[in-house]
Motif scaffolding. Structure first.
Motif, PDB file in Angstrom:
ATOM      1  N   GLY A 195       0.775  -1.233   0.000  1.00 53.34           N
ATOM      2  CA  GLY A 195       0.000   0.000   0.000  1.00 53.34           C
ATOM      3  C   GLY A 195       0.801   1.274   0.000  1.00 53.34           C
ATOM      4  O   GLY A 195       0.354   2.277  -0.542  1.00 53.34           O
ATOM      5  N   GLU A 196       2.005   1.249   0.590  1.00 55.04           N
ATOM      6  CA  GLU A 196       2.723   2.509   0.678  1.00 55.04           C
ATOM      7  C   GLU A 196       3.037   3.031  -0.718  1.00 55.04           C
ATOM      8  O   GLU A 196       3.606   2.319  -1.544  1.00 55.04           O
ATOM      9  CB  GLU A 196       4.014   2.308   1.469  1.00 55.04           C
ATOM     10  CG  GLU A 196       4.422   3.593   2.152  1.00 55.04           C
ATOM     11  CD  GLU A 196       5.774   3.462   2.836  1.00 55.04           C
ATOM     12  OE1 GLU A 196       5.979   2.471   3.558  1.00 55.04           O
ATOM     13  OE2 GLU A 196       6.596   4.371   2.619  1.00 55.04           O
ATOM     14  N   GLY A 197       2.626   4.268  -0.985  1.00 56.71           N
ATOM     15  CA  GLY A 197       2.883   4.867  -2.301  1.00 56.71           C
ATOM     16  C   GLY A 197       2.008   4.306  -3.410  1.00 56.71           C
ATOM     17  O   GLY A 197       2.249   4.558  -4.582  1.00 56.71           O
ATOM     18  N   GLU A 198       0.999   3.524  -3.055  1.00 51.54           N
ATOM     19  CA  GLU A 198       0.146   2.898  -4.074  1.00 51.54           C
ATOM     20  C   GLU A 198      -1.285   3.416  -3.939  1.00 51.54           C
ATOM     21  O   GLU A 198      -1.867   3.356  -2.859  1.00 51.54           O
ATOM     22  CB  GLU A 198       0.091   1.376  -3.875  1.00 51.54           C
ATOM     23  CG  GLU A 198       1.427   0.709  -3.712  1.00 51.54           C
ATOM     24  CD  GLU A 198       2.027   0.240  -5.028  1.00 51.54           C
ATOM     25  OE1 GLU A 198       1.427   0.502  -6.093  1.00 51.54           O
ATOM     26  OE2 GLU A 198       3.087  -0.386  -4.974  1.00 51.54           O
ATOM     27  N   GLY A 199      -1.831   3.898  -5.053  1.00 54.94           N
ATOM     28  CA  GLY A 199      -3.247   4.249  -5.092  1.00 54.94           C
ATOM     29  C   GLY A 199      -3.608   5.439  -4.225  1.00 54.94           C
ATOM     30  O   GLY A 199      -2.777   6.287  -3.905  1.00 54.94           O
ATOM     31  N   ALA A 200      -4.889   5.506  -3.867  1.00 54.85           N
ATOM     32  CA  ALA A 200      -5.416   6.657  -3.120  1.00 54.85           C
ATOM     33  C   ALA A 200      -5.393   6.370  -1.624  1.00 54.85           C
ATOM     34  O   ALA A 200      -5.648   5.244  -1.185  1.00 54.85           O
ATOM     35  CB  ALA A 200      -6.842   6.948  -3.571  1.00 54.85           C
ATOM     36  N   VAL A 260      -4.743   5.692  -9.840  1.00 54.44           N
ATOM     37  CA  VAL A 260      -5.858   5.178  -9.052  1.00 54.44           C
ATOM     38  C   VAL A 260      -6.898   4.622 -10.008  1.00 54.44           C
ATOM     39  O   VAL A 260      -7.283   5.273 -10.975  1.00 54.44           O
ATOM     40  CB  VAL A 260      -6.501   6.275  -8.185  1.00 54.44           C
ATOM     41  CG1 VAL A 260      -7.610   5.681  -7.334  1.00 54.44           C
ATOM     42  CG2 VAL A 260      -5.460   6.943  -7.311  1.00 54.44           C
ATOM     43  N   ARG A 261      -7.321   3.417  -9.746  1.00 52.92           N
ATOM     44  CA  ARG A 261      -8.396   2.828 -10.543  1.00 52.92           C
ATOM     45  C   ARG A 261      -9.585   2.615  -9.643  1.00 52.92           C
ATOM     46  O   ARG A 261      -9.509   1.840  -8.675  1.00 52.92           O
ATOM     47  CB  ARG A 261      -7.956   1.488 -11.093  1.00 52.92           C
ATOM     48  CG  ARG A 261      -6.863   1.639 -12.118  1.00 52.92           C
ATOM     49  CD  ARG A 261      -6.409   0.265 -12.490  1.00 52.92           C
ATOM     50  NE  ARG A 261      -5.546   0.339 -13.641  1.00 52.92           N
ATOM     51  CZ  ARG A 261      -5.456  -0.621 -14.539  1.00 52.92           C
ATOM     52  NH1 ARG A 261      -6.171  -1.712 -14.420  1.00 52.92           N
ATOM     53  NH2 ARG A 261      -4.644  -0.506 -15.555  1.00 52.92           N
ATOM     54  N   TRP A 262     -10.650   3.296  -9.954  1.00 59.51           N
ATOM     55  CA  TRP A 262     -11.855   3.157  -9.148  1.00 59.51           C
ATOM     56  C   TRP A 262     -12.692   2.011  -9.668  1.00 59.51           C
ATOM     57  O   TRP A 262     -12.822   1.823 -10.877  1.00 59.51           O
ATOM     58  CB  TRP A 262     -12.674   4.449  -9.171  1.00 59.51           C
ATOM     59  CG  TRP A 262     -11.917   5.620  -8.623  1.00 59.51           C
ATOM     60  CD1 TRP A 262     -11.485   6.708  -9.315  1.00 59.51           C
ATOM     61  CD2 TRP A 262     -11.493   5.811  -7.272  1.00 59.51           C
ATOM     62  NE1 TRP A 262     -10.812   7.571  -8.479  1.00 59.51           N
ATOM     63  CE2 TRP A 262     -10.800   7.036  -7.212  1.00 59.51           C
ATOM     64  CE3 TRP A 262     -11.611   5.055  -6.096  1.00 59.51           C
ATOM     65  CZ2 TRP A 262     -10.235   7.534  -6.038  1.00 59.51           C
ATOM     66  CZ3 TRP A 262     -11.050   5.546  -4.925  1.00 59.51           C
ATOM     67  CH2 TRP A 262     -10.386   6.772  -4.902  1.00 59.51           C
ATOM     68  N   LEU A 263     -13.266   1.286  -8.752  1.00 62.61           N
ATOM     69  CA  LEU A 263     -14.115   0.168  -9.147  1.00 62.61           C
ATOM     70  C   LEU A 263     -15.412   0.675  -9.771  1.00 62.61           C
ATOM     71  O   LEU A 263     -15.997   0.035 -10.629  1.00 62.61           O
ATOM     72  CB  LEU A 263     -14.428  -0.679  -7.906  1.00 62.61           C
ATOM     73  CG  LEU A 263     -15.227  -1.938  -8.155  1.00 62.61           C
ATOM     74  CD1 LEU A 263     -14.379  -2.960  -8.885  1.00 62.61           C
ATOM     75  CD2 LEU A 263     -15.739  -2.527  -6.857  1.00 62.61           C
ATOM     76  N   ASP A 264     -15.869   1.818  -9.314  1.00 67.71           N
ATOM     77  CA  ASP A 264     -17.189   2.314  -9.694  1.00 67.71           C
ATOM     78  C   ASP A 264     -17.078   3.821  -9.761  1.00 67.71           C
ATOM     79  O   ASP A 264     -16.412   4.436  -8.940  1.00 67.71           O
ATOM     80  CB  ASP A 264     -18.186   1.894  -8.594  1.00 67.71           C
ATOM     81  CG  ASP A 264     -19.637   1.937  -9.050  1.00 67.71           C
ATOM     82  OD1 ASP A 264     -20.114   3.033  -9.389  1.00 67.71           O
ATOM     83  OD2 ASP A 264     -20.296   0.881  -9.036  1.00 67.71           O
ATOM     84  N   GLU A 265     -17.733   4.428 -10.741  1.00 63.09           N
ATOM     85  CA  GLU A 265     -17.664   5.886 -10.854  1.00 63.09           C
ATOM     86  C   GLU A 265     -18.905   6.573 -10.289  1.00 63.09           C
ATOM     87  O   GLU A 265     -19.039   7.780 -10.383  1.00 63.09           O
ATOM     88  CB  GLU A 265     -17.437   6.302 -12.314  1.00 63.09           C
ATOM     89  CG  GLU A 265     -16.097   5.838 -12.879  1.00 63.09           C
ATOM     90  CD  GLU A 265     -14.891   6.627 -12.365  1.00 63.09           C
ATOM     91  OE1 GLU A 265     -15.084   7.625 -11.636  1.00 63.09           O
ATOM     92  OE2 GLU A 265     -13.765   6.240 -12.696  1.00 63.09           O
TER      93      GLU A 265
END
Ligand code: FRU
Length: 488
Positions: A195-200, A260-265
């Motif tokens: 998780g560190e430095g990954e995503g939101a 960041v890839r969101w599952l749902d918008e």
């Protein structure tokens, strides 16, 4: 008797989404398939319609569409409330709970406070069932995993890792996901942190999931991570995902750290995870159809919150990259009753075909062809005062749900919004599959490449439909509208 019969007919009551009969619900928990039954447990407060001392509510389905409510599965005890977690089939009785036979084990978070303080304490515990999930026995040696340093330490999701022959647990630990392994579900060893430095990272990390999916000739691992609400962020609580590799110890994401890839918008798909032990390795997901920003205030009674539709998750390649697609599960088609079918393609909206069609519980499947700068789409749950707009802005290459005039919204200043997600169609065509229920819309674009899930609270009388376009031409190539029958 009479009061009972009123259930599932109340204003805003979803007709084909899972809701508890009454009281508060949040995250789906303990989802597992065993002996022909899909179990759905859920964060439940049986004494109120706001979040409170958490129990696990329970329901069972044979088709993921129709549900039978069960007794409460887990209630708070001397170790605290029962927070989110998962369940697995222990096929080889590694736990020793089942006398050599297979059985169901739930792994969940016990939440209380450190003695003599108000500092939250979150520890992982077990329960097992000797009667196919009907009743649960808590393990005498609970809790089985604790960490005195990390305060947010919860939501264990467990699966059997074939290649290493061990159980793996992914667990939310502050702003990261911890990975543990175990031979028997009781003794856990730390393997790594992701998780560190990954995503939101704007909110606390919660409710992880990790699973393998086919990706063409190879396989890839997908990690889901839900992200808690933060006042500075318009969306509130949201779920992101990572695609990568997992060797039984370490998960490595393929994405650039900041991506960041969101599952749902949409705004209302949170804390979702997948069912364990589903046949043919299908990966079926369900989320909580709400948002911590306003979940406690949505205007429903005597229940509060609903789940999303169950969706099958698959990886598909888009422009050379794998993306997580969501497809509403096929068994929903059993609820369809055809209401309208377009014979020939037509320009939108010159010839207006939808006058006279009414529905508050609908599935709509449409395909459009459009000019570069067109904006077009459908307005649903419409009346003179209200409408929910589901549109595509070809100039911006954005699909959006505009619920700013959708109905009741004064319970939260964050609710009346227009939310959008980017989706690019190479051939100037867009396919939409849309589900409209009493208090929600779910949109799946281009076979599930983009999903948008949003609550709405329209007047039951707002039930007409309209096609619209602006700024350029749009042609409707096909359109089918179905009434969706109630599951209750
Ligand atoms: C996510 C969550 C979980 C927690 C549960 C408590 O919505 O905050 O992290 O286990 O809800 O109800």
């Amino acid at each position: 008797m009479e009061a009972k019969m009123q259930h599932y007919k109340e204003k805003y009551r979803p007709q084909f989404h899972f809701t508890p009969k009454e009281k508060w619900m949040n995250d789906p928990n303990g989802m597992v398939f065993y002996k022909g039954e899909y179990h759905l447990f859920y964060q439940y407060h049986p004494f109120g319609t706001k979040w409170g001392p958490m129990h696990w509510g329970h329901a069972i389905s044979r088709d993921l569409v129709h549900w039978e409510h069960q007794n409460i599965a887990l209630a708070p005890d001397e170790h605290g409330m029962i927070f989110s977690g998962s369940a697995v089939v222990d096929w080889n009785d590694t736990s020793g709970f089942f006398n050599g036979k297979p059985g169901l084990v739930a792994v969940f978070t016990h939440a209380d406070t450190y003695p003599g303080t108000d500092r939250p304490r979150q520890r992982q515990s077990l329960a097992y069932s000797l009667d196919e999930g009907r009743t649960w026995i808590k393990y005498k040696e609970n809790p089985v995993l604790a960490d005195e340093e990390i305060t947010d330490f919860r939501d264990p999701k467990v699966f059997w890792h074939h290649d290493t022959g061990r159980w793996i647990m992914v667990l939310a630990a502050g702003q990261s996901i911890h990975i543990y392994s175990s031979p028997n579900l009781k003794d856990w060893s730390f393997e790594s942190a992701f998780g560190e430095g990954e995503g939101a990272h704007y909110g606390v990390w919660e409710c992880p999931d990790l699973f393998e999916l086919e990706a063409g000739d190879e396989k890839k691992w997908v990690m889901l991570v839900s992200l808690g609400d933060h006042p500075d962020v318009a969306y509130g609580s949201r779920t992101q995902y990572f695609i990568g590799e997992f060797d039984g110890k370490v998960f490595v994401s393929e994405a650039d750290g900041a991506d960041v890839r969101w599952l749902d918008e949409g705004k209302d798909n949170y804390a979702g995870v997948s069912w364990s032990d589903v046949e043919s390795n299908r990966r079926i997901y369900m989320g909580w159809m709400s948002n911590w920003r306003y979940a406690n205030d949505i205007p429903t009674k005597p229940w509060r919150s609903s789940m999303t539709l169950p969706r099958e998750l698959v990886l598909e390649r888009v422009c050379g990259e794998y993306k997580l697609f969501q497809k509403p599960i096929a068994s929903l088609e059993g609820l369809r009753e055809e209401l309208f079918s377009l014979q020939d393609s037509l320009h939108v909206p010159a010839e207006y075909p939808l006058a006279g069609i009414h529905g508050a519980s609908l599935e709509i499947v449409a395909e459009f062809e459009y000019e570069d700068h067109a904006e077009f789409g459908l307005k649903v749950r419409k009346s003179a005062e209200e409408e929910t707009v589901i549109g595509y802005d070809a100039g911006r290459q954005e699909l959006f749900i505009d619920r700013s005039r959708s109905g009741e919204s004064d319970f939260s200043s964050s609710f009346a919004s227009r939310d959008a997600g980017r989706i690019v169609s190479g051939d100037n065509r867009l396919k939409l599959q849309l589900f409209v229920d009493a208090s929600s819309v779910e949109v799946f674009a281009n076979n599930g490449e983009l999903a948008m899930t949003s609550l709405i609270f329209p007047d039951p009388g707002s039930d007409t439909l309209e096609l619209y376009s602006a700024g350029g031409k749009a042609v409707l190539l096909s359109l089918k509208i179905y009434t969706v029958n109630s599951i209750w």
